[in-house]
Design an enzyme around this catalytic site. Structure first.
Site, PDB file in Angstrom:
ATOM      1  N   ILE A  68      11.082  63.993  36.148  1.00 33.22           N
ATOM      2  CA  ILE A  68      10.889  63.826  34.634  1.00 33.22           C
ATOM      3  C   ILE A  68      10.005  62.862  34.325  1.00 33.22           C
ATOM      4  O   ILE A  68      10.079  61.622  35.103  1.00 33.22           O
ATOM      5  CB  ILE A  68      12.301  63.370  34.170  1.00 33.22           C
ATOM      6  CG1 ILE A  68      13.457  64.545  34.152  1.00 33.22           C
ATOM      7  CG2 ILE A  68      12.312  63.020  32.725  1.00 33.22           C
ATOM      8  CD1 ILE A  68      14.802  64.157  33.822  1.00 33.22           C
ATOM      9  N   THR A 117      -1.029  67.570  27.242  1.00 36.00           N
ATOM     10  CA  THR A 117       0.254  67.091  26.636  1.00 36.00           C
ATOM     11  C   THR A 117      -0.107  66.974  25.307  1.00 36.00           C
ATOM     12  O   THR A 117      -1.332  66.269  25.088  1.00 36.00           O
ATOM     13  CB  THR A 117       0.461  65.754  27.323  1.00 36.00           C
ATOM     14  OG1 THR A 117       1.083  66.128  28.686  1.00 36.00           O
ATOM     15  CG2 THR A 117       1.671  64.950  26.719  1.00 36.00           C
ATOM     16  N   GLY A 153       2.936  60.018  33.882  1.00 39.48           N
ATOM     17  CA  GLY A 153       4.181  59.397  33.591  1.00 39.48           C
ATOM     18  C   GLY A 153       4.963  58.239  34.251  1.00 39.48           C
ATOM     19  O   GLY A 153       5.368  57.283  33.552  1.00 39.48           O
ATOM     20  N   ASP A 192       7.241  60.637  31.607  1.00 41.81           N
ATOM     21  CA  ASP A 192       7.476  59.312  30.329  1.00 41.81           C
ATOM     22  C   ASP A 192       7.917  60.141  29.039  1.00 41.81           C
ATOM     23  O   ASP A 192       8.454  59.546  28.296  1.00 41.81           O
ATOM     24  CB  ASP A 192       6.214  58.454  30.278  1.00 41.81           C
ATOM     25  CG  ASP A 192       5.056  59.233  29.682  1.00 41.81           C
ATOM     26  OD1 ASP A 192       4.813  60.343  30.444  1.00 41.81           O
ATOM     27  OD2 ASP A 192       4.313  59.002  29.030  1.00 41.81           O
ATOM     28  N   THR A 245       0.227  59.535  26.827  1.00 42.39           N
ATOM     29  CA  THR A 245      -0.039  60.563  27.596  1.00 42.39           C
ATOM     30  C   THR A 245      -0.640  59.938  28.783  1.00 42.39           C
ATOM     31  O   THR A 245      -1.520  59.107  28.721  1.00 42.39           O
ATOM     32  CB  THR A 245      -1.055  61.637  26.878  1.00 42.39           C
ATOM     33  OG1 THR A 245      -1.511  62.356  27.742  1.00 42.39           O
ATOM     34  CG2 THR A 245      -2.316  61.089  26.386  1.00 42.39           C
ATOM     35  N   GLY A 246      -0.482  60.751  30.006  1.00 42.10           N
ATOM     36  CA  GLY A 246      -1.169  60.167  31.200  1.00 42.10           C
ATOM     37  C   GLY A 246      -0.187  60.302  32.412  1.00 42.10           C
ATOM     38  O   GLY A 246       0.743  61.022  32.491  1.00 42.10           O
TER      39      GLY A 246
HETATM   40  N1  ASP Z   1       2.709  61.940  30.548  1.00 44.16           N
HETATM   41  C1  ASP Z   1       3.191  63.182  31.082  1.00 44.16           C
HETATM   42  C2  ASP Z   1       3.994  63.411  32.087  1.00 44.16           C
HETATM   43  O1  ASP Z   1       3.624  62.411  33.122  1.00 44.16           O
HETATM   44  C3  ASP Z   1       1.766  64.026  31.612  1.00 44.16           C
HETATM   45  C4  ASP Z   1       0.649  63.841  30.325  1.00 44.16           C
HETATM   46  O2  ASP Z   1       0.619  63.055  29.603  1.00 44.16           O
HETATM   47  O3  ASP Z   1      -0.172  64.719  30.623  1.00 44.16           O
HETATM   48  O4  ASP Z   1       4.721  64.070  32.473  1.00 44.16           O
END
Ligand code: ASP
Length: 351
Positions: free
Chosen positions: A241, A212, A266, A243, A263-264
């Site tokens: 959907i 991301t 969500g 975050d 990021t992470g």
């Molecule tokens: N936060 C993003 C989601 O959950 C994924 C990511 O940050 O890699 O869609």
């Protein structure tokens, strides 16, 4: 010269020197970028690590040039994220991950800290650069978030570049998706009692979220902005959907406090309104940015949930993560210009 006059002149000179120093050190612009938590250099070949590093460096240089020339933080974050969306190495735009139906649904959001204007798109399937459409939701509609076919249709009406959904495919994302499918099949065969929810946890350990992209910036006019773009998590359910398009969860900016991009996993960021929580801690507890971010990552979010980049109104940059790694980069008016990935000591030790 009378003694009192000499002392007065001395005090005056010292004050002038101190204020001169202060203005010299004052950060007039700053920029930070993440290329997603959930991946570490140890997961890639040297060549791939170098390519990722080069892409982060190019993105940093794009944003830094805009800010150094007096451009707006909004233009900087959009241009940076747009460039990374076009790069298939990242899970945003081309290179976005596959959902459970082997399609791509993309999410993005952008926020202007000078007036709290913001725009987002969720689950778009044909928009080449979701971040630019998110900006149009902000500037061309009265809404904040458009989703699914409505967002795709809005893109069409705005005449933004549209592509077939297969255009987002890459061999790397297909490979990761297949690996997750296999792992899921094996897990459900071995443990027939596993519930759907347990199986989704299997996905999380398989590099389902990485790549991301996000950017935060402070411009020379004192305005903060933030932007985030993603394909979400590999094998996510159709319609899920995360975050990234949710203002206050994945993205937030307010000139009074800071700009944040997350990021992470969500779901964990949505539950805790993480991006806004960073700003709230600055506003209501007056804690420094670094402390606010560290506390959220260690005390609020579950272990290894992800990463946060943020810039406060004075140009202080913070880039932290609780996962194995997070490609990141920062630049500011003091001459700082650094990419932190495989050449970074902490990151290379992870190899
Ligand atoms: N936060 C993003 C989601 O959950 C994924 C990511 O940050 O890699 O869609």
């Amino acid at each position: 010269m009378p003694r009192f006059l000499t002392s007065l002149l001395l005090v005056l000179a010292m004050t002038l020197q101190a204020s001169g120093q202060e203005s010299k050190d004052k950060i007039t612009y700053a920029l930070a970028i993440h290329g997603g938590a959930g991946s570490s250099p140890g997961m890639f070949s040297d060549k791939a690590n170098q390519q990722r590093y080069d892409a982060m460096e190019a993105a940093l240089s794009t944003g830094q040039k805009i800010l150094a020339q007096g451009g707006t933080s909004l233009d900087a974050v959009e241009a940076v994220v747009r460039g990374l969306e076009d790069d298939p190495q990242f899970n945003a735009g081309r290179g976005a991950v596959f959902n459970a139906d082997s399609k791509h649904e993309l999410d993005a959001s952008i926020m202007d800290g000078s007036n709290l204007e913001c725009g987002a798109v969720a689950g778009v399937t044909t928009i080449k650069n979701p971040i630019s459409l998110a900006r149009m939701v902000m500037t061309e509609t009265n809404h904040v978030l458009l989703s699914g076919s409505g967002a795709d249709l809005f893109g069409k009406s705005m005449k933004v570049p549209q592509v077939d959904n297969t255009w987002f495919d890459t061999p790397a994302t297909l490979k990761r998706w297949k690996k997750i499918q296999e792992k899921r099949d094996n897990a459900s065969l071995k443990h027939q009692s596993l519930k759907r929810r347990d199986l989704e946890i299997v996905d999380m350990d398989t590099g389902s979220y990485m790549g991301t992209v996000g950017c935060v910036a402070l411009d020379q006019h004192g305005n903060l902005a933030a932007a985030t773009s993603t394909g979400g998590m590999t094998n996510k359910r159709f319609g899920r959907i995360g975050d990234s398009p949710i203002i206050a969860a994945g993205t937030y900016a307010n000139n009074q406090t800071c700009a944040v991009s997350c990021t992470g996993i969500g779901e964990e960021f949505i539950r805790r309104a993480v991006a806004y929580d960073v700003a709230a801690r600055l506003k209501y507890q007056q804690v420094p940015l670094q402390k606010a971010v560290n506390e959220i990552l260690t005390n609020e979010l579950p272990a290894e949930a992800g990463g946060i980049i943020a810039i406060d109104k004075d140009g202080e940059i913070c880039m932290e993560y609780s996962t194995k790694g997070m490609a990141r980069a920062a630049a500011d008016s003091s001459g700082r210009f650094e990419v932190l990935w495989h050449k970074d000591k902490a990151d290379s030790q992870q190899k």
